[in-house]
Write a protein that holds these residues in place. Structure first.
Motif, mmCIF file in Angstrom:
data_model
loop_
_atom_site.group_PDB
_atom_site.id
_atom_site.type_symbol
_atom_site.label_atom_id
_atom_site.label_comp_id
_atom_site.label_asym_id
_atom_site.label_seq_id
_atom_site.Cartn_x
_atom_site.Cartn_y
_atom_site.Cartn_z
ATOM 1 N N PRO A 1 50.978 54.691 -15.967
ATOM 2 C CA PRO A 1 51.632 53.434 -15.654
ATOM 3 C C PRO A 1 50.760 52.466 -14.866
ATOM 4 O O PRO A 1 50.852 51.271 -15.039
ATOM 5 N N SER A 2 49.887 53.006 -14.024
ATOM 6 C CA SER A 2 49.115 52.105 -13.172
ATOM 7 C C SER A 2 48.195 51.210 -13.972
ATOM 8 O O SER A 2 47.822 50.137 -13.534
ATOM 9 N N ARG A 3 47.796 51.671 -15.142
ATOM 10 C CA ARG A 3 46.857 50.882 -15.924
ATOM 11 C C ARG A 3 47.564 49.866 -16.820
ATOM 12 O O ARG A 3 46.919 49.056 -17.456
ATOM 13 N N ARG A 4 48.861 49.984 -16.893
ATOM 14 C CA ARG A 4 49.562 49.025 -17.744
ATOM 15 C C ARG A 4 49.610 47.657 -17.082
ATOM 16 O O ARG A 4 49.582 47.559 -15.871
ATOM 17 N N MET A 5 49.726 46.639 -17.912
ATOM 18 C CA MET A 5 49.863 45.309 -17.354
ATOM 19 C C MET A 5 51.305 45.111 -16.944
ATOM 20 O O MET A 5 52.212 45.294 -17.748
ATOM 21 N N MET A 6 51.510 44.768 -15.719
ATOM 22 C CA MET A 6 52.862 44.624 -15.195
ATOM 23 C C MET A 6 52.994 43.255 -14.559
ATOM 24 O O MET A 6 52.021 42.719 -14.031
ATOM 25 N N GLY A 7 54.200 42.773 -14.511
ATOM 26 C CA GLY A 7 54.427 41.512 -13.827
ATOM 27 C C GLY A 7 55.396 40.665 -14.621
ATOM 28 O O GLY A 7 55.901 41.085 -15.659
ATOM 29 N N THR A 8 55.711 39.496 -14.086
ATOM 30 C CA THR A 8 56.632 38.597 -14.758
ATOM 31 C C THR A 8 55.930 37.270 -14.973
ATOM 32 O O THR A 8 55.428 36.671 -14.028
ATOM 33 N N PHE A 9 55.864 36.846 -16.225
ATOM 34 C CA PHE A 9 55.294 35.546 -16.511
ATOM 35 C C PHE A 9 56.288 34.489 -16.020
ATOM 36 O O PHE A 9 57.480 34.678 -16.185
ATOM 37 N N PRO A 10 55.893 33.394 -15.385
ATOM 38 C CA PRO A 10 54.551 32.927 -15.132
ATOM 39 C C PRO A 10 54.034 33.212 -13.715
ATOM 40 O O PRO A 10 53.136 32.546 -13.261
ATOM 41 N N TYR A 11 54.586 34.201 -13.059
ATOM 42 C CA TYR A 11 54.111 34.497 -11.697
ATOM 43 C C TYR A 11 52.939 35.475 -11.705
ATOM 44 O O TYR A 11 52.287 35.674 -10.705
ATOM 45 N N VAL A 12 52.734 36.115 -12.849
ATOM 46 C CA VAL A 12 51.733 37.171 -12.927
ATOM 47 C C VAL A 12 50.321 36.565 -12.889
ATOM 48 O O VAL A 12 50.092 35.458 -13.374
ATOM 49 N N ALA A 13 49.405 37.286 -12.273
ATOM 50 C CA ALA A 13 48.041 36.757 -12.115
ATOM 51 C C ALA A 13 47.308 36.711 -13.451
ATOM 52 O O ALA A 13 47.595 37.505 -14.350
ATOM 53 N N PRO A 14 46.356 35.784 -13.582
ATOM 54 C CA PRO A 14 45.665 35.611 -14.874
ATOM 55 C C PRO A 14 44.983 36.885 -15.359
ATOM 56 O O PRO A 14 44.988 37.166 -16.555
ATOM 57 N N GLU A 15 44.425 37.675 -14.454
ATOM 58 C CA GLU A 15 43.703 38.875 -14.907
ATOM 59 C C GLU A 15 44.652 39.884 -15.568
ATOM 60 O O GLU A 15 44.216 40.747 -16.316
ATOM 61 N N CYS A 16 45.953 39.748 -15.297
ATOM 62 C CA CYS A 16 46.909 40.705 -15.879
ATOM 63 C C CYS A 16 47.300 40.328 -17.298
ATOM 64 O O CYS A 16 47.744 41.180 -18.057
#
Ligand code: ATP
Ligand code: MG
Length: 324
Positions: A217-232
């Motif tokens: 799980p740690s390597r998966r891209m996580m977050g909520t668009f549009p708050y997620v950082a560009p590298e994700c």
């Protein structure tokens, strides 16, 4: 930090798998119906009296409930793992367990939601949390037209940064889903600002020797668009490994922009437009009345290169947060 072995220590409670989607109606299913309870004082849970649904989503619900054991109102967060395969050790189930373990056993901070207990069920995880009376920051900011007062935003940001400094530097935990919906307000603002960071459903440990960082799980891209950082969202760029603290700092920058402008951080267009603005570094500008310190603070968080963003410890030293 917790490893997958420690996660197995989550106490197991077997509850029936709900076969209907959650609704906003008062739930009729009561904890007394639980059976086969293992290693856990089920009577305590049985004394949870559900009062109302605060939020229901496809992965579970958050309820307000009264606990006669604790003699207080609590929030009960149920995470339901959707896919039955995932209940047998898939990554979604691991993430749900990780949230329960992190909150119950590791993360203790005045500006992180307090967790009284967490249990594993047949279908997911249940967490018994402190109840934040004034709801979440998104709901609060949505009631304003042009954002909240800068001094209020500053205090909220300082409290969030204190929590992040602790998570990043002391625990090696990165949240990965910082947004206004996940910032709870313990009181209404007229009674004094006291926020608590919540929703560690995407959180992970980031210190490299930790095995859970390397795999799953740690390597998966996580977050909520549009708050997620560009590298994700742009893995081709390889700006930085996913899940490191700088990704949280970007998201705090987005929260500050939204608090001060009551607008989305990258405009109101569709996802493609927002993404274009994001990679061009074109975030919603703060109004003319915002202080130079606030503008400088935001600029130092919204840097495309994660290595150039302020860390939480540095942010706490920035003049904007130093001001009383
Ligand atoms: N302890 C709490 N006290 C009051 N409200 C809460 C509490 N925890 C969560 N909530 C409310 O429930 C919402 C969802 O909770 P949370 O963010 O933890 O779950 P989630 O997994 O993101 O769920 P969803 O997918 O529905 O957003 C929050 O945005 C907040 O409005
Ligand atoms: Mg959430």
């Amino acid at each position: 930090m917790p490893t997958s072995y420690e996660m197995d220590l989550l106490r197991v409670v077997f509850t029936p798998v709900p076969n209907s989607p959650p609704t906003k109606k008062r739930p009729t299913r009561r904890m007394e119906q639980s059976s086969n309870v293992e290693r856990w004082g089920w009577r305590e849970l049985a004394q949870l009296e559900y009062e109302e649904v605060i939020e229901s989503g496809k992965n579970g619900s958050v309820y307000r409930a009264y606990s006669s054991t604790l003699n207080r109102t609590v929030a009960v967060k149920e995470v339901i793992v959707a896919n039955s395969d995932d209940r047998r050790g898939g990554w979604q189930f691991e993430m749900a367990k990780r949230e329960g373990v992190l909150l119950r056993d590791y993360i203790k901070h005045p500006h992180v939601v307090k967790c009284y207990d967490a249990f594993q069920t047949m279908s997911g995880v249940i967490m018994v949390l402190e109840f934040a009376e004034a709801g979440d920051l998104w709901n609060y900011v949505a009631t304003t037209n042009s954002g909240i007062a800068e001094s209020t935003a500053r205090t909220i940001t300082r409290q969030l940064m204190e929590a992040l400094r602790y998570l990043h530097d002391d625990l090696g935990v990165v949240h990965r889903d910082i947004k206004m919906e996940n910032v709870l307000m313990r009181r209404t603002l007229k009674d004094g600002i006291d926020v608590a960071l919540a929703d560690f459903g995407f959180a992970t440990t980031w210190r490299p020797p930790d095995k859970s960082y390397e795999a799953g799980p740690s390597r998966r891209m996580m977050g909520t668009f549009p708050y997620v950082a560009p590298e994700c969202i742009d893995p081709d760029q390889h700006l930085y490994p996913h899940g490191l603290p700088a990704t949280d700092m970007w998201s705090v920058g987005c929260v500050v922009i939204s608090m001060l402008t009551s607008r989305m951080p990258f405009g109101d267009g569709d996802d493609r437009d927002m993404k274009k603005n994001m990679f061009a570094g074109l975030y919603t500008p703060l109004g003319d009345d915002a202080s130079a310190d606030a503008k400088d603070f935001v600029a130092r968080l919204m840097r495309l290169d994660p290595k150039r963003r302020l860390t939480a410890a540095e942010a706490l030293q920035h003049p904007w947060l130093q001001k009383k």
